[in-house]
Design a protein around this motif. Structure first.
Motif, short mmCIF file in Angstrom:
data_model
loop_
_atom_site.label_atom_id
_atom_site.label_comp_id
_atom_site.label_asym_id
_atom_site.label_seq_id
_atom_site.Cartn_x
_atom_site.Cartn_y
_atom_site.Cartn_z
N LEU B 87 0.98 -1.27 0.24
CA LEU B 87 0.16 0.09 0.10
C LEU B 87 0.88 1.17 0.09
O LEU B 87 2.08 1.39 0.57
N THR B 88 0.34 1.98 -0.69
CA THR B 88 1.22 3.54 -0.46
C THR B 88 0.96 4.10 1.11
O THR B 88 -0.04 3.83 1.65
N ARG B 89 2.04 4.94 1.51
CA ARG B 89 1.81 5.52 2.74
C ARG B 89 0.61 6.25 2.95
O ARG B 89 -0.31 6.18 4.06
N VAL B 90 0.02 7.08 2.04
CA VAL B 90 -1.06 7.74 2.10
C VAL B 90 -2.38 6.79 2.26
O VAL B 90 -3.24 6.93 3.05
N GLU B 91 -2.36 5.73 1.47
CA GLU B 91 -3.46 4.92 1.58
C GLU B 91 -3.59 4.05 3.05
O GLU B 91 -4.57 4.18 3.61
N ALA B 92 -2.28 3.62 3.51
CA ALA B 92 -2.17 3.02 4.70
C ALA B 92 -2.83 3.88 5.86
O ALA B 92 -3.66 3.49 6.61
N GLU B 93 -2.39 5.41 5.64
CA GLU B 93 -2.86 6.15 6.84
C GLU B 93 -4.17 6.52 6.82
O GLU B 93 -5.00 6.45 7.88
N LYS B 94 -4.61 6.54 5.63
CA LYS B 94 -6.20 6.92 5.49
C LYS B 94 -7.14 5.70 5.95
O LYS B 94 -8.04 5.82 6.61
N VAL B 95 -6.59 4.51 5.43
CA VAL B 95 -7.29 3.15 5.64
C VAL B 95 -7.34 3.17 7.20
O VAL B 95 -8.38 2.71 7.75
N LEU B 96 -6.07 3.27 7.98
CA LEU B 96 -5.99 2.93 9.30
C LEU B 96 -6.94 4.08 10.15
O LEU B 96 -7.70 3.51 11.11
#
Lengths: 389, 103
Positions: B87-96
């Motif tokens: 996952l890209t960092r942005v995706e991981a942060e938003k999903v979390l």
């Protein structure tokens, strides 16, 4: 030699970057309460029946250990306990430490599932795999990479608005069957070596691109290059180039009333030309063949989402067609096809009962000298339960 | 074949060093929040965590509902997916953030 430079320069860069980052924020300090441990895993058991045997095949218990020390340091380790033929076998599936160098750039070292295509890295755990079996090319006498020791960088990012993911790795690499132990397997590539047989390292990688903005489609290309022979042996310089294409398309399609899951992979294994000499029944035999193998799998899944019946929504239909061709004129020449049809009932996102009917057709394999390759058709019925926890 | 091997090795080494250097350079010029969103297309930034969760978490396995885990457990599981599932960092942060808000 080149690996020493590669690894040392990598370490030096890391230490420099890290010392710089620590000056800024002390990001690696494990503060109390920041580190986290998670114990998960899965288990399965399979029943199978065909003309030859009817048996409660094997059962597995696969614990997974995850440890997040900080935003940068992460560990994943998985063990596999399997009962097969009355014995418990223990294997280390993977164990690696991950260092997040920067957003979208991770460095892993240790035992790693090799991202050669998508099946092994992503789809093989039984709670993810849509069928109780694996495609041709994996498992016993598998010609495809599974896991190995080494280092890898991996991540995902965007290029001109398009999402992509990448992986580059250096591993101990595969070896070649030299025919001393198993004359009829001479020239075969062996991925799961117990020890590293030479100083050459396998270098490979995968690039996946997402042409659609909703991530529903991914197309991947993988390659790996390595020398296979034992140190100081005649076969030392024999090289192998492996490459693969893979695709994933998962999307809810309203006019079909469900989620369509299309996945597949096409693999090519090309080994340098070589004449192999082996001793068979005290006679020296020599084999020359074009050492090229290939294998494929095409899988389609359908999970209904229409209507109000939870029972129907928990069902899934799957079909998978798979092929495997090994070199003509090799003692292990073979042509196999496999069609598996399955019906799954999902009790939970990671718990299912899977029913499958698999039709295997195999020509060749380990044919005796001079004999025409034999053909064999086997139809097997499987039931598997799997639970992720 | 030998040439192909050399070319492959060369491409890997060049790509590897180039990424490491460019990433590190951009890292040093920005705070971590900035560097996670640097170069991320507008259409991704506009997506909500829930939308990214729906699109992304279904690609390999069935989607886990937010109720599966506690906040602390999601912290580890999503980091695991950031690495394993690329996952890209942005995706991981938003999903979390979404999973923690909806569990």
């Amino acid at each position: 030699m080149k690996y020493k430079y590669l690894l040392s320069s990598l370490l030096i860069i890391l230490v420099l970057v890290e010392s710089n980052a620590q000056n800024q924020s002390g990001i690696l300090d494990p503060k109390p309460g920041n580190s986290r441990f998670l114990l998960r895993g899965y288990s399965d058991a399979t029943f199978m029946s065909n003309d030859e045997e009817t048996t409660f095949g094997n059962a597995r218990f696969v614990p997974l250990f995850l440890y997040k020390q900080s935003d940068k340091l992460f560990f994943e380790g998985e063990l596999e306990f399997e009962v097969e033929d009355g014995e418990v076998e223990v294997a280390l599936e993977y164990a690696n430490v991950n260092y997040s160098i920067a957003p979208n750039l991770n460095l892993r070292a240790g035992k790693i599932l090799i991202p050669f295509g998508i099946f092994f890295d992503r789809l093989h755990p039984s709670w993810i795999n849509r069928l109780p079996t694996v495609p041709l090319g994996y498992g016993h006498d598998g010609i495809l990479p599974t896991s190995d020791l080494g280092v890898e960088i991996r991540g995902a990012s965007y290029l001109r608005g398009m999402r992509f993911n990448y992986s580059l790795y250096v591993m101990n690499g595969p070896r070649i069957e030299d025919g001393e132990d198993e004359a009829e397997e001479v020239g075969m590539i062996v991925h799961e070596g117990n020890e590293d047989n030479n100083n050459n390292k396998a270098i490979g990688g995968r690039l996946g691109v997402f042409p659609l903005r909703d991530q529903s489609l991914e197309i991947g290309f993988s390659a790996q290059s390595a020398k296979l022979g034992n140190r100081d042996s005649e076969l030392e310089e024999v090289g192998a180039l492996l490459y693969a294409f893979d695709w994933t398309y998962v999307r809810k399609v309203s006019f079909l009333g469900g989620v369509i899951d299309l996945k597949g992979q096409v693999n090519f294994i090309n080994i340098d030309d070589q004449t192999y000499t082996v001793e068979e029944d005290s006679v020296m035999e020599s084999y020359t063949f074009d050492n090229k193998s290939n294998s494929t799998f095409f899988q389609l899944g359908y999970r209904p989402t229409f209507g109000s019946s939870q029972f129907i929504k928990n069902l899934e239909l799957v079909g998978r067609y798979s092929t495997l061709n090994t070199p003509e004129e090799a003692p292990w020449e073979s042509e196999s096809t496999q069609l598996a049809l399955g019906l799954n009932y999902w009790i939970d996102w990671r718990t299912a009962v899977k029913f499958a009917y698999q039709m295997d057709s195999i020509t060749g394999g380990h044919a005796e000298d001079g004999e025409e390759p034999e053909s064999l058709d086997v139809n097997t019925f499987y039931i598997q339960w799997t639970i992720g926890f | 074949m030998k040439d192909i091997n050399k070319i492959l090795l060369l491409i890997s080494v060049v790509a590897f060093t180039a990424t490491v250097f460019t990433q590190c350079a951009s890292q040093q010029n920005a705070t971590s929040a900035e560097s996670a969103t640097k170069g991320v297309p507008e259409y991704v930034l506009q997506k909500s965590g829930a939308q990214l969760w729906a699109e992304s978490c279904i690609r390999c396995h069935n989607t886990a509902s937010p109720a599966t885990f506690s906040d602390v457990q999601w912290d580890v599981a999503v980091k695991h997916m950031e690495i394993r599932a690329q996952l890209t960092r942005v995706e991981a942060e938003k999903v979390l953030e979404f999973l923690k808000s909806a569990n």
